[in-house]
Design a protein around this motif. Structure first.
Motif, PDB file in Angstrom:
ATOM      1  N   LEU A 155      35.973  30.201  26.143  1.00 50.31           N
ATOM      2  CA  LEU A 155      36.708  29.341  27.062  1.00 50.31           C
ATOM      3  C   LEU A 155      36.162  27.930  26.951  1.00 50.31           C
ATOM      4  N   ARG A 156      36.647  27.028  27.799  1.00 52.06           N
ATOM      5  CA  ARG A 156      36.293  25.622  27.702  1.00 52.06           C
ATOM      6  C   ARG A 156      35.556  25.167  28.963  1.00 52.06           C
ATOM      7  N   PHE A 157      34.751  24.127  28.788  1.00 50.99           N
ATOM      8  CA  PHE A 157      34.044  23.503  29.906  1.00 50.99           C
ATOM      9  C   PHE A 157      34.720  22.174  30.221  1.00 50.99           C
ATOM     10  N   GLY A 158      34.829  21.854  31.506  1.00 50.17           N
ATOM     11  CA  GLY A 158      35.442  20.590  31.895  1.00 50.17           C
ATOM     12  C   GLY A 158      34.663  19.888  32.990  1.00 50.17           C
ATOM     13  N   TYR A 159      34.919  18.599  33.136  1.00 48.47           N
ATOM     14  CA  TYR A 159      34.330  17.795  34.220  1.00 48.47           C
ATOM     15  C   TYR A 159      35.445  17.103  34.977  1.00 48.47           C
ATOM     16  N   HIS A 160      35.331  17.132  36.302  1.00 47.83           N
ATOM     17  CA  HIS A 160      36.316  16.509  37.187  1.00 47.83           C
ATOM     18  C   HIS A 160      35.729  15.236  37.797  1.00 47.83           C
ATOM     19  N   PRO A 161      36.132  14.051  37.339  1.00 44.39           N
ATOM     20  CA  PRO A 161      35.639  12.809  37.941  1.00 44.39           C
ATOM     21  C   PRO A 161      36.291  12.552  39.304  1.00 44.39           C
ATOM     22  N   HIS A 162      35.483  12.129  40.269  1.00 42.37           N
ATOM     23  CA  HIS A 162      36.006  11.639  41.537  1.00 42.37           C
ATOM     24  C   HIS A 162      36.109  10.114  41.448  1.00 42.37           C
ATOM     25  N   ASP A 163      35.798   9.407  42.513  1.00 42.25           N
ATOM     26  CA  ASP A 163      35.903   7.958  42.483  1.00 42.25           C
ATOM     27  C   ASP A 163      34.692   7.282  41.848  1.00 42.25           C
ATOM     28  N   TYR A 164      33.483   7.825  42.063  1.00 42.04           N
ATOM     29  CA  TYR A 164      32.267   7.130  41.660  1.00 42.04           C
ATOM     30  C   TYR A 164      32.114   6.908  40.150  1.00 42.04           C
ATOM     31  N   PRO A 165      32.677   7.765  39.252  1.00 37.28           N
ATOM     32  CA  PRO A 165      32.515   7.456  37.830  1.00 37.28           C
ATOM     33  C   PRO A 165      33.252   6.189  37.389  1.00 37.28           C
ATOM     34  N   VAL A 187      33.363  19.628  25.499  1.00 41.23           N
ATOM     35  CA  VAL A 187      33.582  19.156  26.870  1.00 41.23           C
ATOM     36  C   VAL A 187      34.947  18.484  27.012  1.00 41.23           C
ATOM     37  N   ASP A 188      35.749  18.997  27.941  1.00 44.93           N
ATOM     38  CA  ASP A 188      37.022  18.374  28.312  1.00 44.93           C
ATOM     39  C   ASP A 188      36.874  17.698  29.676  1.00 44.93           C
ATOM     40  N   PHE A 189      37.915  16.953  30.057  1.00 41.62           N
ATOM     41  CA  PHE A 189      37.904  16.250  31.340  1.00 41.62           C
ATOM     42  C   PHE A 189      39.161  16.593  32.121  1.00 41.62           C
ATOM     43  N   GLN A 190      39.004  16.606  33.439  1.00 37.48           N
ATOM     44  CA  GLN A 190      40.109  16.884  34.352  1.00 37.48           C
ATOM     45  C   GLN A 190      40.418  15.591  35.106  1.00 37.48           C
ATOM     46  N   LEU A 191      41.507  14.949  34.752  1.00 36.09           N
ATOM     47  CA  LEU A 191      41.851  13.654  35.330  1.00 36.09           C
ATOM     48  C   LEU A 191      42.409  13.817  36.739  1.00 36.09           C
ATOM     49  N   ASP A 192      41.752  13.203  37.710  1.00 38.01           N
ATOM     50  CA  ASP A 192      42.302  13.128  39.061  1.00 38.01           C
ATOM     51  C   ASP A 192      43.039  11.795  39.144  1.00 38.01           C
ATOM     52  N   VAL A 193      44.355  11.860  39.019  1.00 40.49           N
ATOM     53  CA  VAL A 193      45.134  10.625  38.911  1.00 40.49           C
ATOM     54  C   VAL A 193      45.012   9.785  40.181  1.00 40.49           C
ATOM     55  N   TYR A 194      44.821  10.424  41.313  1.00 43.74           N
ATOM     56  CA  TYR A 194      44.653   9.689  42.571  1.00 43.74           C
ATOM     57  C   TYR A 194      43.423   8.788  42.506  1.00 43.74           C
TER      58      TYR A 194
END
Length: 290
Positions: A155-165, A187-194
């Protein structure tokens, strides 16, 4: 006026602007995505009645779910196979989960359980603001280690950025440091468009520059008139009621390798979280990408 407020008010993010009617737009050449939801949005309901809540989400038309590290774990007190069967009975597939901090050995065990039931991702949901950019470089090593564990299990690993990055540290943006110092094979990323929009970042530019790395998204809309800085509540609203053109966003995201889209509202007005979930499901159902 700081940079992010200028970007928001000046129209430099005009590409994101849309009216609620945009939900009915048709975008040629793209596939309408499966409707997904992050369970943290309905956390109180899940804590009270996991099975009943999943049943309601399935009836709303959601087909994919993302879990998180609840007090009962990512499988809500069930075994991994029991939870898969429970969710599947309501037409829901567990795609991914955020997880709580844990040792490498504990993470390896969790990855094995996730892989056993066909999950696609384990996602780090939070690092927190840091005083030094060097700390984020160490986080990148942390991500690569866990990415290698996930790869071992299929499977894959991901990171979810909030506002601070998206806030500069030592003259650099942590999000850029993390993207540059993590192995794209791990490593993948999970974009929080908000968060990207409210922090003055351009989600389109990030997806295009780092094509294939943002493979998941969290989706909620941004109020046309933002709440004052420092307000207790976030400037979030249900999809189709704010400034983000979601048909355009989803189409562009698919063009750049994004596969999974999860609703995650965080601010509720007179509605309950489940009522908000139902409203967002209806919005997604009305959207047509062909």
């Amino acid at each position: 006026m700081n940079r992010r407020n200028f970007l928001y008010s000046s129209g430099m993010l005009a590409a994101l602007n849309a009216s609620p009617a945009m939900a009915m737009d048709v975008i040629v050449g793209h596939k309408t995505p499966e409707r997904g939801i992050q369970l943290y949005m309905v956390k109180e309901d899940m804590e009270r009645d996991p099975a009943g809540t999943l049943k309601q989400l399935g009836a709303m038309g959601y087909t994919q779910i993302e879990s998180y590290g609840s007090d009962k774990g990512i499988f809500w007190g069930y075994s991994n196979t029991e939870f898969k069967k429970l969710a599947g009975g309501f037409g829901l597939q567990l795609i991914s989960s955020h997880y709580n901090p844990c040792s490498l050995a504990e993470f390896d065990k969790l990855a094995a359980q996730a892989a056993e039931i066909g999950m696609k991702y384990l996602v780090c949901p939070w690092l927190g603001p840091q005083k030094s950019i060097e700390t984020f470089k160490r986080f990148a090593d942390y991500f690569n280690q866990r990415g290698a564990i996930c790869k071992k299990h299929g499977l894959r690993f991901g990171y979810h950025p909030h506002d601070y990055p998206y806030k500069a540290v030592d003259g650099q943006l942590p999000i850029n440091v993390l993207l540059s110092n993590t192995d794209k094979a791990l490593v993948d990323f999970q974009l929080d468009v908000y968060y990207a929009v409210t922090e003055g970042a351009d989600p389109y530019a990030y997806m295009q520059k780092h094509k294939g790395r943002f493979t998941m998204a969290h989706m909620r809309d941004v109020l046309k008139k933002r709440l004052p800085a420092g307000s207790k509540d976030e400037s979030a609203c249900d999809m189709g009621e704010g400034i983000i053109n979601f048909p355009k966003f989803i189409a562009a995201a698919q063009d750049n390798g994004m596969k999974y889209f999860f609703v995650e509202q965080s601010r509720f007005y007179k509605e309950t979280p489940l009522q908000s979930a139902k409203k967002n499901a209806a919005y997604l159902k009305s959207m047509r990408l062909v």
